[in-house]
Design an enzyme around this catalytic site. Structure first.
Site, PDB file in Angstrom:
ATOM      1  N   LYS A  13      49.148   5.323 -49.338  1.00  0.00           N
ATOM      2  CA  LYS A  13      48.483   4.821 -49.330  1.00  0.00           C
ATOM      3  C   LYS A  13      47.576   3.502 -48.502  1.00  0.00           C
ATOM      4  O   LYS A  13      46.840   3.362 -47.835  1.00  0.00           O
ATOM      5  CB  LYS A  13      47.935   3.957 -51.119  1.00  0.00           C
ATOM      6  CG  LYS A  13      47.959   5.089 -51.916  1.00  0.00           C
ATOM      7  CD  LYS A  13      48.208   4.358 -53.276  1.00  0.00           C
ATOM      8  CE  LYS A  13      48.693   3.149 -53.785  1.00  0.00           C
ATOM      9  NZ  LYS A  13      50.875   3.491 -54.185  1.00  0.00           N
ATOM     10  N   ARG A  88      44.591  -0.010 -61.852  1.00  0.00           N
ATOM     11  CA  ARG A  88      45.875   0.634 -61.813  1.00  0.00           C
ATOM     12  C   ARG A  88      46.265   0.598 -63.311  1.00  0.00           C
ATOM     13  O   ARG A  88      46.703   1.041 -63.607  1.00  0.00           O
ATOM     14  CB  ARG A  88      46.915  -0.607 -61.527  1.00  0.00           C
ATOM     15  CG  ARG A  88      47.537   0.383 -60.055  1.00  0.00           C
ATOM     16  CD  ARG A  88      48.488  -1.020 -59.513  1.00  0.00           C
ATOM     17  NE  ARG A  88      49.864  -1.036 -59.207  1.00  0.00           N
ATOM     18  CZ  ARG A  88      50.428  -0.649 -57.985  1.00  0.00           C
ATOM     19  NH1 ARG A  88      49.222  -1.008 -56.832  1.00  0.00           N
ATOM     20  NH2 ARG A  88      51.148   0.215 -57.190  1.00  0.00           N
ATOM     21  N   ARG A 127      61.370   1.219 -46.798  1.00  0.00           N
ATOM     22  CA  ARG A 127      60.327   0.702 -45.844  1.00  0.00           C
ATOM     23  C   ARG A 127      60.175  -0.575 -45.733  1.00  0.00           C
ATOM     24  O   ARG A 127      61.388  -1.347 -46.307  1.00  0.00           O
ATOM     25  CB  ARG A 127      59.369   0.346 -47.191  1.00  0.00           C
ATOM     26  CG  ARG A 127      58.239  -0.252 -46.691  1.00  0.00           C
ATOM     27  CD  ARG A 127      56.678  -0.053 -47.672  1.00  0.00           C
ATOM     28  NE  ARG A 127      56.988  -0.413 -49.474  1.00  0.00           N
ATOM     29  CZ  ARG A 127      56.199  -0.492 -50.159  1.00  0.00           C
ATOM     30  NH1 ARG A 127      54.687   0.291 -49.998  1.00  0.00           N
ATOM     31  NH2 ARG A 127      56.492  -0.847 -51.790  1.00  0.00           N
ATOM     32  N   ARG A 160      61.405  -5.363 -49.000  1.00  0.00           N
ATOM     33  CA  ARG A 160      60.502  -6.092 -50.055  1.00  0.00           C
ATOM     34  C   ARG A 160      61.069  -6.791 -51.502  1.00  0.00           C
ATOM     35  O   ARG A 160      62.038  -5.036 -51.446  1.00  0.00           O
ATOM     36  CB  ARG A 160      59.111  -5.455 -50.338  1.00  0.00           C
ATOM     37  CG  ARG A 160      57.877  -5.653 -50.085  1.00  0.00           C
ATOM     38  CD  ARG A 160      56.883  -4.904 -50.092  1.00  0.00           C
ATOM     39  NE  ARG A 160      56.870  -4.278 -51.341  1.00  0.00           N
ATOM     40  CZ  ARG A 160      55.251  -3.695 -51.931  1.00  0.00           C
ATOM     41  NH1 ARG A 160      54.246  -3.771 -51.168  1.00  0.00           N
ATOM     42  NH2 ARG A 160      55.494  -3.354 -53.177  1.00  0.00           N
ATOM     43  N   ARG A 171      58.467   0.916 -61.635  1.00  0.00           N
ATOM     44  CA  ARG A 171      57.191   0.907 -60.721  1.00  0.00           C
ATOM     45  C   ARG A 171      56.888   2.786 -61.355  1.00  0.00           C
ATOM     46  O   ARG A 171      55.599   2.289 -61.535  1.00  0.00           O
ATOM     47  CB  ARG A 171      57.011   0.410 -59.292  1.00  0.00           C
ATOM     48  CG  ARG A 171      56.844  -1.068 -58.691  1.00  0.00           C
ATOM     49  CD  ARG A 171      57.315  -1.187 -57.659  1.00  0.00           C
ATOM     50  NE  ARG A 171      56.859  -1.235 -56.625  1.00  0.00           N
ATOM     51  CZ  ARG A 171      57.887  -0.714 -55.888  1.00  0.00           C
ATOM     52  NH1 ARG A 171      58.566  -1.303 -55.463  1.00  0.00           N
ATOM     53  NH2 ARG A 171      56.614  -0.749 -54.785  1.00  0.00           N
TER      54      ARG A 171
HETATM   55  P1  ADP Z   1      53.139  -0.243 -53.776  1.00  0.00           P
HETATM   56  O1  ADP Z   1      52.634   0.183 -52.040  1.00  0.00           O
HETATM   57  O2  ADP Z   1      54.127   0.441 -53.980  1.00  0.00           O
HETATM   58  O3  ADP Z   1      52.575   0.474 -54.276  1.00  0.00           O
HETATM   59  P2  ADP Z   1      51.614  -2.290 -54.147  1.00  0.00           P
HETATM   60  O4  ADP Z   1      51.963  -3.471 -52.877  1.00  0.00           O
HETATM   61  O5  ADP Z   1      50.244  -2.119 -54.578  1.00  0.00           O
HETATM   62  O6  ADP Z   1      52.949  -1.359 -53.936  1.00  0.00           O
HETATM   63  O7  ADP Z   1      52.211  -3.628 -55.163  1.00  0.00           O
HETATM   64  C1  ADP Z   1      53.478  -4.424 -55.189  1.00  0.00           C
HETATM   65  C2  ADP Z   1      52.548  -5.046 -57.635  1.00  0.00           C
HETATM   66  O8  ADP Z   1      51.973  -5.450 -57.290  1.00  0.00           O
HETATM   67  C3  ADP Z   1      53.511  -4.435 -58.372  1.00  0.00           C
HETATM   68  O9  ADP Z   1      54.008  -4.080 -58.710  1.00  0.00           O
HETATM   69  C4  ADP Z   1      52.405  -4.988 -59.465  1.00  0.00           C
HETATM   70  O10 ADP Z   1      53.595  -6.520 -59.223  1.00  0.00           O
HETATM   71  C5  ADP Z   1      51.650  -5.827 -58.423  1.00  0.00           C
HETATM   72  N1  ADP Z   1      50.237  -5.189 -58.603  1.00  0.00           N
HETATM   73  C6  ADP Z   1      49.354  -4.174 -57.463  1.00  0.00           C
HETATM   74  N2  ADP Z   1      48.537  -4.096 -57.540  1.00  0.00           N
HETATM   75  C7  ADP Z   1      48.278  -4.796 -59.398  1.00  0.00           C
HETATM   76  C8  ADP Z   1      47.140  -4.424 -59.973  1.00  0.00           C
HETATM   77  N3  ADP Z   1      46.461  -3.978 -59.916  1.00  0.00           N
HETATM   78  N4  ADP Z   1      47.710  -4.645 -61.057  1.00  0.00           N
HETATM   79  C9  ADP Z   1      48.608  -5.268 -61.468  1.00  0.00           C
HETATM   80  N5  ADP Z   1      49.224  -5.463 -60.810  1.00  0.00           N
HETATM   81  C10 ADP Z   1      49.254  -5.158 -59.564  1.00  0.00           C
HETATM   82  P1  ADP Z   2      52.582   2.607 -50.352  1.00  0.00           P
HETATM   83  O1  ADP Z   2      51.089   1.563 -50.138  1.00  0.00           O
HETATM   84  O2  ADP Z   2      51.440   4.045 -51.029  1.00  0.00           O
HETATM   85  O3  ADP Z   2      52.970   2.091 -51.552  1.00  0.00           O
HETATM   86  P2  ADP Z   2      53.494   2.551 -47.939  1.00  0.00           P
HETATM   87  O4  ADP Z   2      52.314   3.378 -47.046  1.00  0.00           O
HETATM   88  O5  ADP Z   2      53.937   1.474 -48.039  1.00  0.00           O
HETATM   89  O6  ADP Z   2      52.617   3.497 -49.330  1.00  0.00           O
HETATM   90  O7  ADP Z   2      54.102   4.482 -47.584  1.00  0.00           O
HETATM   91  C1  ADP Z   2      55.569   3.456 -47.835  1.00  0.00           C
HETATM   92  C2  ADP Z   2      56.754   4.159 -46.863  1.00  0.00           C
HETATM   93  O8  ADP Z   2      56.873   4.977 -46.637  1.00  0.00           O
HETATM   94  C3  ADP Z   2      56.653   2.444 -45.340  1.00  0.00           C
HETATM   95  O9  ADP Z   2      57.229   3.045 -45.139  1.00  0.00           O
HETATM   96  C4  ADP Z   2      55.398   3.876 -44.903  1.00  0.00           C
HETATM   97  O10 ADP Z   2      56.084   3.346 -43.401  1.00  0.00           O
HETATM   98  C5  ADP Z   2      56.582   5.298 -44.847  1.00  0.00           C
HETATM   99  N1  ADP Z   2      54.762   6.730 -44.946  1.00  0.00           N
HETATM  100  C6  ADP Z   2      53.278   6.694 -45.028  1.00  0.00           C
HETATM  101  N2  ADP Z   2      53.110   7.142 -45.530  1.00  0.00           N
HETATM  102  C7  ADP Z   2      53.864   8.287 -44.408  1.00  0.00           C
HETATM  103  C8  ADP Z   2      54.797   9.718 -44.371  1.00  0.00           C
HETATM  104  N3  ADP Z   2      52.295  10.965 -44.547  1.00  0.00           N
HETATM  105  N4  ADP Z   2      55.211  10.345 -44.119  1.00  0.00           N
HETATM  106  C9  ADP Z   2      55.801   9.691 -44.196  1.00  0.00           C
HETATM  107  N5  ADP Z   2      56.508   8.609 -44.502  1.00  0.00           N
HETATM  108  C10 ADP Z   2      55.347   7.713 -44.630  1.00  0.00           C
END
Ligand code: ADP
Ligand code: ADP
Ligand code: ZN
Length: 220
Positions: A13, A88, A127, A160, A171
């Site tokens: 995303k 979420r 990542r 992270r 998660r």
């Molecule tokens: P990911 O990229 O793995 O989906 P995010 O960076 O979006 O993770 O989120 C990291 C953490 O931040 C989540 O595990 C949660 O603790 C918190 N967080 C993010 N978005 C929300 C939300 N909409 N509501 C509650 N907690 C959130």
């Molecule tokens: P999210 O925001 O949904 O948690 P990220 O955009 O942070 O996901 O992507 C998670 C990991 O996968 C990062 O290390 C990113 O560089 C990699 N990644 C993202 N999109 C792709 C894809 N389409 N194919 C392969 N690797 C990807």
């Protein structure tokens, strides 16, 4: 266009949101990024959010909703935006819908990134994030030119705290237990579109662009 990117952690995303916000000048509002910035600065929100984030649990709705609505209100939201990682929970979605209606900024499209579990785990464990500018890498899929160094700003890359096996498991449970319901919530509103998050980033970008083009055609 006012969009929500919905999907499990690691679906890509954030990566897509950056691509679209650069290409089309949408605002990119990532809840995770905003929370991490608060933790780094040691703000009140950051202090409250930190331990939830490290454990892979959701930060309480009361903190996150207000923070995001505030961000939308103080940004140039009129030109279109991507909400990445928000809402979420159905409660967050309802509260946001109520508020955005009043501002004439209702959500027009929700993109659901359907992604396989083995791909999610591979992506999250590889990542890496830039400590200075927040840019996102993967040690194999999207590796920086120089190991451990950000291509964009030369900053140091780190893993992270919540990208470890235990927090990832948590998660995914949170996604399946609390966030997945949003698929139905938005389906009922008739604004949900699904893409495969398993594809490579260029292909996902094309799929979303296709959806946006179709919407534009139907509008005119
Ligand atoms: P990911 O990229 O793995 O989906 P995010 O960076 O979006 O993770 O989120 C990291 C953490 O931040 C989540 O595990 C949660 O603790 C918190 N967080 C993010 N978005 C929300 C939300 N909409 N509501 C509650 N907690 C959130
Ligand atoms: P999210 O925001 O949904 O948690 P990220 O955009 O942070 O996901 O992507 C998670 C990991 O996968 C990062 O290390 C990113 O560089 C990699 N990644 C993202 N999109 C792709 C894809 N389409 N194919 C392969 N690797 C990807
Ligand atoms: Zn950087």
């Amino acid at each position: 266009m006012r969009m929500v990117f919905l999907g499990p952690p690691g679906a890509g995303k954030g990566t897509q949101a950056v691509m679209f916000s650069e290409g089309m000048r949408f605002l990119h509002l990532s809840t995770g990024d905003i929370l991490r910035a608060n933790v780094k600065r040691g703000t009140e929100i950051g202090q409250k959010a930190r331990s939830f984030m490290e454990q892979g649990l959701l930060v309480p709705d009361s903190i996150v909703i207000e923070m995001m609505l505030d961000k939308i209100k103080t940004s140039e939201a009129g030109k279109g935006f991507i909400l990445d990682g928000f809402p979420r929970t159905v409660y967050q979605a309802r509260r946001m819908d109520e508020e955005l209606k009043g501002l004439d900024l209702t959500i027009e499209l929700v993109v659901y990134f359907k992604t396989s579990i083995d791909i999610i785990i591979y992506r999250l464990t590889g990542r890496r994030i830039c400590r200075d500018c927040g840019a996102n890498y993967h040690i194999v899929n999207m590796s920086p030119k120089k190991e451990g160094i950000c291509d964009k700003c030369g900053g140091e890359l780190y893993q992270r705290k919540d990208d470890n096996e235990e927090a990832i498991k948590k998660r995914l449970e949170v996604f399946n237990g609390q966030t997945k319901e949003l698929i139905d919530y938005y389906k009922k509103q008739g604004i949900l579109e699904e893409v495969s998050g398993d594809l490579d980033a260029g292909k996902v970008y094309e799929a979303i662009s296709g959806i946006l083009n179709d919407r534009d055609k139907n509008r005119t």
